[in-house]
Write an enzyme that holds these catalytic residues in place. Structure first.
Site, mmCIF file in Angstrom:
data_model
loop_
_atom_site.group_PDB
_atom_site.id
_atom_site.type_symbol
_atom_site.label_atom_id
_atom_site.label_comp_id
_atom_site.label_asym_id
_atom_site.label_seq_id
_atom_site.Cartn_x
_atom_site.Cartn_y
_atom_site.Cartn_z
ATOM 1 N N ASP A 74 44.740 36.175 41.233
ATOM 2 C CA ASP A 74 43.172 36.473 40.952
ATOM 3 C C ASP A 74 43.214 36.013 39.378
ATOM 4 O OD1 ASP A 74 40.387 36.958 40.699
ATOM 5 O OD2 ASP A 74 41.099 38.731 39.530
ATOM 6 N N SER A 75 41.929 35.739 38.799
ATOM 7 C CA SER A 75 41.769 35.485 37.287
ATOM 8 C C SER A 75 42.309 36.464 36.521
ATOM 9 C CB SER A 75 40.393 34.952 37.070
ATOM 10 O OG SER A 75 39.504 36.127 37.620
ATOM 11 N N CYS A 101 40.498 35.500 44.349
ATOM 12 C CA CYS A 101 39.172 35.211 43.356
ATOM 13 C C CYS A 101 38.245 34.378 44.010
ATOM 14 C CB CYS A 101 39.924 34.427 42.206
ATOM 15 S SG CYS A 101 38.772 33.724 41.026
ATOM 16 N N GLU A 121 34.488 46.425 34.427
ATOM 17 C CA GLU A 121 35.634 46.509 33.638
ATOM 18 C C GLU A 121 35.519 47.685 32.723
ATOM 19 O OE1 GLU A 121 37.801 43.082 32.441
ATOM 20 O OE2 GLU A 121 37.617 42.152 34.545
ATOM 21 N N CYS A 179 32.118 38.334 44.763
ATOM 22 C CA CYS A 179 33.004 38.410 43.359
ATOM 23 C C CYS A 179 34.073 39.521 43.612
ATOM 24 C CB CYS A 179 32.017 38.577 42.181
ATOM 25 S SG CYS A 179 33.238 38.721 40.707
ATOM 26 N N HIS A 189 35.031 41.865 41.754
ATOM 27 C CA HIS A 189 34.493 43.204 41.309
ATOM 28 C C HIS A 189 33.674 43.769 41.929
ATOM 29 C CE1 HIS A 189 36.641 40.957 37.794
ATOM 30 N NE2 HIS A 189 36.637 42.109 37.010
HETATM 31 N N1 DGL Z 1 37.685 37.025 39.771
HETATM 32 C C1 DGL Z 1 36.344 36.252 39.596
HETATM 33 C C2 DGL Z 1 35.739 35.961 41.048
HETATM 34 O O1 DGL Z 1 36.000 36.489 42.058
HETATM 35 C C3 DGL Z 1 35.844 37.041 38.627
HETATM 36 C C4 DGL Z 1 36.010 37.172 37.180
HETATM 37 C C5 DGL Z 1 36.063 35.875 36.535
HETATM 38 O O2 DGL Z 1 35.420 35.391 36.217
HETATM 39 O O3 DGL Z 1 37.292 35.295 36.446
HETATM 40 O O4 DGL Z 1 34.976 34.997 40.964
#
Ligand code: DGL
Length: 268
Positions: A10-11, A73, A155, A187, A189
């Site tokens: 993931d990012s 992600c 977060e 997403c 989160h």
């Molecule tokens: N992990 C990213 C997503 O699911 C969210 C956070 C980011 O912008 O990197 O799109």
């Protein structure tokens, strides 16, 4: 081969929602998680940049000898999955197809089938969810709403607060007024905002959690590829991050609902 770990990237931190669901339904699997915390967010970056990062992430996971890679992600799944499949010769699963499957299942008996996808700016601009939904069911009425403030709210640990509800209403009230059958939490989160989102959307709107759907699809894919680990040894869960681990461990412990203290910094 089946004894090798599953790689998840993931990012940053949010993909731990996907990690958690996979660990829950596949308790025999070794998991290696990479959070690209030095380069987060991906949601505001271009397709070319996200694709370059995603390729580097998979190369790192291959050095960990993974048998399969989950692109946890949503933004990376939207922008980079096809390029990754062209570049690498191992099974790769993104979060969009599973989310689409879950959404279509939840509106199967409905008419109309109005589905809203919520996600980062990049995911929504890519139209990846809308295209995938319409390809599989052309009677779907799909729209997308970018909700960029949700990531920092999660977060911050503000999963169900007055401020979060206000922000959610500001993004979604217009769309909710038009009537909806399902909302895809597109997403990493957003599953953590289910309490707030279900309250403002009401009981008639199905909330589709792509993290849960992805874990389910991972189990199916392992079975199909003959890659399921049937050994009963305690699984190993490794965490790597591209920035220093402190913040990842602190926020990650809230997401996993257990102490996360074994994240290691890596250069990729
Ligand atoms: N992990 C990213 C997503 O699911 C969210 C956070 C980011 O912008 O990197 O799109």
């Amino acid at each position: 081969m089946s004894r090798r770990p599953i790689g998840i990237f993931d990012s940053g931190i949010g993909g731990l929602t996907v990690f958690k669901e996979i660990a829950k339904i596949l308790p025999n699997e070794d998991l290696v998680y990479l959070g690209d915390t030095a380069r987060v967010p991906y949601g505001t970056k271009s397709a070319a940049t996200v694709t370059r990062y995603a390729v580097q992430n998979v190369r790192f996971l291959l050095r960990e000898n993974v048998k399969l890679v989950i692109v946890a992600c949503n933004t990376a799944s939207a922008f980079a999955l096809e390029a990754l499949r062209r570049e690498f010769d191992l099974p790769l699963l993104g979060v969009i197809e599973p989310g689409v499957t879950g959404a279509l299942r939840s509106v199967a008996s409905k008419n109309p089938k109005r589905i809203v996808v919520i996600g980062t700016e990049g995911t929504i601009a890519s139209e990846a969810y809308g295209r995938a939904l319409r390809q599989r069911d052309d009677s779907v009425d799909a729209k997308g709403v970018a909700c960029p403030l949700f990531v920092p709210l999660v977060e911050e640990g503000w999963w169900d607060t007055e401020v979060t509800e206000k922000v959610a209403r500001t993004y979604l009230d217009e769309t909710l007024k038009t009537g909806l059958e399902a909302m895809i939490l597109g997403c990493t989160h957003y599953p953590l905002l289910k309490g707030t989102l279900s309250r403002i959307a009401g009981p008639r709107v199905a909330l589709v959690d792509s993290a849960e759907e992805t874990a389910r699809e991972t189990a199916v894919l392992l079975e199909k590829e003959g890659l399921k680990n049937s050994s009963y040894a305690a699984p190993s869960h490794k965490f790597y991050v591209t920035d220093s681990p402190e913040r990842f461990q602190r926020v990650g412990s809230m997401i996993l609902e257990r102490t996360l203290s074994n994240a290691h910094h890596v250069e990729i």
